[in-house]
Write a protein that holds these residues in place. Structure first.
Motif, mmCIF file in Angstrom:
data_model
loop_
_atom_site.group_PDB
_atom_site.id
_atom_site.type_symbol
_atom_site.label_atom_id
_atom_site.label_comp_id
_atom_site.label_asym_id
_atom_site.label_seq_id
_atom_site.Cartn_x
_atom_site.Cartn_y
_atom_site.Cartn_z
ATOM 1 N N ALA A 1 0.821 -1.209 0.000
ATOM 2 C CA ALA A 1 0.000 0.000 0.000
ATOM 3 C C ALA A 1 0.854 1.257 0.000
ATOM 4 C CB ALA A 1 -0.901 -0.003 1.230
ATOM 5 N N VAL A 2 0.306 2.301 -0.597
ATOM 6 C CA VAL A 2 0.975 3.598 -0.515
ATOM 7 C C VAL A 2 0.497 4.359 0.711
ATOM 8 C CG1 VAL A 2 1.521 3.844 -2.959
ATOM 9 C CG2 VAL A 2 -0.670 4.663 -2.116
ATOM 10 N N ARG A 3 -0.691 3.971 1.199
ATOM 11 C CA ARG A 3 -1.172 4.540 2.457
ATOM 12 C C ARG A 3 -2.350 3.731 2.973
ATOM 13 N NH1 ARG A 3 -4.794 9.669 0.769
ATOM 14 N NH2 ARG A 3 -6.615 8.801 1.750
ATOM 15 N N GLY A 4 -2.670 3.945 4.247
ATOM 16 C CA GLY A 4 -3.799 3.271 4.864
ATOM 17 C C GLY A 4 -3.679 3.309 6.369
ATOM 18 N N SER A 5 -4.763 2.974 7.027
ATOM 19 C CA SER A 5 -4.802 2.850 8.477
ATOM 20 C C SER A 5 -5.015 1.364 8.763
ATOM 21 C CB SER A 5 -5.953 3.688 9.043
ATOM 22 O OG SER A 5 -6.069 3.490 10.431
ATOM 23 N N PHE A 6 -3.994 0.707 9.289
ATOM 24 C CA PHE A 6 -4.026 -0.748 9.441
ATOM 25 C C PHE A 6 -4.371 -1.140 10.877
ATOM 26 C CE2 PHE A 6 -1.526 0.295 5.789
ATOM 27 C CZ PHE A 6 -2.054 -0.560 4.830
ATOM 28 N N THR A 7 -5.127 -2.215 11.007
ATOM 29 C CA THR A 7 -5.608 -2.661 12.304
ATOM 30 C C THR A 7 -4.462 -3.141 13.182
ATOM 31 O OG1 THR A 7 -7.679 -3.321 11.246
ATOM 32 C CG2 THR A 7 -7.265 -4.186 13.450
ATOM 33 N N ARG A 8 -4.436 -2.638 14.409
ATOM 34 C CA ARG A 8 -3.435 -3.076 15.389
ATOM 35 C C ARG A 8 -3.854 -4.419 15.976
ATOM 36 N NH1 ARG A 8 -4.510 2.022 18.040
ATOM 37 N NH2 ARG A 8 -5.056 0.654 19.763
ATOM 38 N N ARG A 9 -2.896 -5.198 16.418
ATOM 39 C CA ARG A 9 -3.129 -6.548 16.957
ATOM 40 C C ARG A 9 -4.232 -6.566 18.009
ATOM 41 N NH1 ARG A 9 -4.806 -10.465 18.765
ATOM 42 N NH2 ARG A 9 -3.754 -12.239 19.664
ATOM 43 N N GLU A 10 -4.181 -5.618 18.947
ATOM 44 C CA GLU A 10 -5.142 -5.616 20.053
ATOM 45 C C GLU A 10 -6.564 -5.254 19.612
ATOM 46 O OE1 GLU A 10 -2.821 -1.690 20.210
ATOM 47 O OE2 GLU A 10 -2.352 -3.790 19.864
ATOM 48 N N ASN A 11 -6.732 -4.786 18.380
ATOM 49 C CA ASN A 11 -8.060 -4.427 17.885
ATOM 50 C C ASN A 11 -8.653 -5.458 16.924
ATOM 51 O OD1 ASN A 11 -8.061 -2.109 19.390
ATOM 52 N ND2 ASN A 11 -7.758 -0.720 17.687
ATOM 53 N N LEU A 12 -7.966 -6.553 16.662
ATOM 54 C CA LEU A 12 -8.492 -7.568 15.744
ATOM 55 C C LEU A 12 -9.681 -8.275 16.379
ATOM 56 C CD1 LEU A 12 -5.124 -9.068 14.493
ATOM 57 C CD2 LEU A 12 -6.779 -7.783 13.104
ATOM 58 N N HIS A 13 -10.796 -8.291 15.674
ATOM 59 C CA HIS A 13 -12.016 -8.918 16.185
ATOM 60 C C HIS A 13 -12.979 -9.194 15.029
ATOM 61 C CE1 HIS A 13 -13.267 -4.742 15.748
ATOM 62 N NE2 HIS A 13 -14.487 -5.232 15.611
ATOM 63 N N GLY B 1 -10.763 -9.579 0.838
ATOM 64 C CA GLY B 1 -11.699 -8.831 0.015
ATOM 65 C C GLY B 1 -11.652 -7.368 0.387
ATOM 66 N N SER B 2 -12.523 -6.583 -0.243
ATOM 67 C CA SER B 2 -12.532 -5.154 0.050
ATOM 68 C C SER B 2 -13.927 -4.578 -0.105
ATOM 69 C CB SER B 2 -11.557 -4.419 -0.860
ATOM 70 O OG SER B 2 -11.971 -4.501 -2.207
ATOM 71 N N PHE B 3 -14.150 -3.490 0.619
ATOM 72 C CA PHE B 3 -15.333 -2.662 0.462
ATOM 73 C C PHE B 3 -14.829 -1.333 -0.079
ATOM 74 C CE2 PHE B 3 -16.725 -5.010 4.480
ATOM 75 C CZ PHE B 3 -17.520 -5.922 3.808
ATOM 76 N N GLU C 1 -9.743 4.699 -2.255
ATOM 77 C CA GLU C 1 -9.560 4.092 -0.929
ATOM 78 C C GLU C 1 -10.499 2.905 -0.755
ATOM 79 O OE1 GLU C 1 -10.391 7.167 1.886
ATOM 80 O OE2 GLU C 1 -8.495 8.184 1.527
ATOM 81 N N LYS C 2 -10.001 1.899 -0.034
ATOM 82 C CA LYS C 2 -10.823 0.721 0.250
ATOM 83 C C LYS C 2 -10.581 0.242 1.673
ATOM 84 C CE LYS C 2 -11.176 -1.037 -4.420
ATOM 85 N NZ LYS C 2 -11.102 -2.209 -5.279
ATOM 86 N N LEU C 3 -11.560 -0.471 2.197
ATOM 87 C CA LEU C 3 -11.396 -1.192 3.449
ATOM 88 C C LEU C 3 -11.099 -2.633 3.055
ATOM 89 C CD1 LEU C 3 -13.401 -1.080 6.681
ATOM 90 C CD2 LEU C 3 -13.039 -3.278 5.573
ATOM 91 N N TYR C 4 -9.963 -3.150 3.500
ATOM 92 C CA TYR C 4 -9.591 -4.536 3.189
ATOM 93 C C TYR C 4 -9.892 -5.416 4.393
ATOM 94 C CZ TYR C 4 -7.640 -3.258 -1.242
ATOM 95 O OH TYR C 4 -7.516 -2.833 -2.535
ATOM 96 N N TRP C 5 -10.398 -6.625 4.099
ATOM 97 C CA TRP C 5 -10.810 -7.538 5.152
ATOM 98 C C TRP C 5 -10.458 -8.971 4.789
ATOM 99 C CZ3 TRP C 5 -14.112 -10.853 2.725
ATOM 100 C CH2 TRP C 5 -14.886 -10.360 1.666
ATOM 101 N N ALA C 6 -10.429 -9.813 5.824
ATOM 102 C CA ALA C 6 -10.275 -11.262 5.654
ATOM 103 C C ALA C 6 -11.633 -11.892 5.909
ATOM 104 C CB ALA C 6 -9.245 -11.803 6.639
ATOM 105 N N LEU D 1 -8.687 -5.615 8.095
ATOM 106 C CA LEU D 1 -7.225 -5.569 8.042
ATOM 107 C C LEU D 1 -6.714 -4.134 7.940
ATOM 108 C CD1 LEU D 1 -6.706 -8.456 5.455
ATOM 109 C CD2 LEU D 1 -6.652 -8.607 7.955
ATOM 110 N N GLY D 2 -7.426 -3.297 7.176
ATOM 111 C CA GLY D 2 -7.013 -1.909 7.010
ATOM 112 C C GLY D 2 -8.123 -1.070 6.431
ATOM 113 N N ARG D 3 -8.151 0.197 6.834
ATOM 114 C CA ARG D 3 -9.132 1.156 6.338
ATOM 115 C C ARG D 3 -8.416 2.225 5.517
ATOM 116 N NH1 ARG D 3 -10.777 -0.219 11.427
ATOM 117 N NH2 ARG D 3 -12.980 -0.665 11.709
ATOM 118 N N GLU D 4 -9.170 2.842 4.618
ATOM 119 C CA GLU D 4 -8.651 3.940 3.797
ATOM 120 C C GLU D 4 -7.332 3.553 3.108
ATOM 121 O OE1 GLU D 4 -8.472 7.185 6.573
ATOM 122 O OE2 GLU D 4 -10.645 7.340 6.674
#
Length: 177
Positions: A28-40, A76-78, A84-89, A126-129
């Protein structure tokens, strides 16, 4: 208080997701990625509410499901703003997980909580924006993640706060399945 109900990720599953997020971050060139303690895995979003005791009682009333096997696979992504996309597992179809989520939502609605009406789409953010580097294709993303298996053994009432500009999720109450 901003609340939601979730399954938090266990030790090794969380570590595997951190590795996947690290690979995604490199693409990625940019994004806000989920920290370990926030995975749910969110089961129900309650929003702003003071009804903490009601939410706890609903968790206590959930039927005995026992540990629920989960297998996370695929990325996948939204769509978001612009590129920008939200990436998810994703999560393999699991009848016990869908049954748990349906029972929780039924009980929450009966107690007066206004829940989203869209269909349940279980995933781990996994990551937003996120904006991927030019030339990164979907096939490359598919290879980022090996299937991740775990047992969901408890469900948690979670509080969402902004702390120092970052989102922090804190368990308010937990219940064994």
């Amino acid at each position: 208080m901003r609340l939601f109900i979730a399954v938090n990720l266990s030790g090794e599953a969380g570590e595997q997701f951190c590795r996947t997020i690290g690979h995604l971050r490199k693409l990625a060139v940019r994004g806000s990625f989920t920290r370990r303690e926030n995975l749910h895995l969110t089961l129900a979003f309650l929003g702003e509410t003071a009804e903490v005791d009601t939410a706890k009682a609903i968790l206590d009333a959930v039927g005995r499901f026992g540990p629920i096997p989960l297998v996370f696979c695929g990325i996948g992504s939204f769509s978001g703003r612009g590129s920008e996309k939200l990436y998810w597992a994703g999560v393999e179809k699991s009848s016990p997980l869908y049954d748990l989520q349906a029972e929780l939502c039924k009980n929450l609605r009966e107690a007066g909580f206004a829940l989203e009406s869209r269909p349940f789409c279980p995933h781990i953010t996994l990551g937003r924006e996120v904006i991927l580097a030019p030339g990164v294709d979907a096939k490359r993303l598919e290879r980022l993640m090996e299937p991740v298996a775990m047992q969901a053994e408890r469900v948690s009432l979670m509080r969402s706060d902004r702390v120092g500009g970052e989102i922090a999720y804190t368990p308010v109450y937990e219940r064994l399945l």
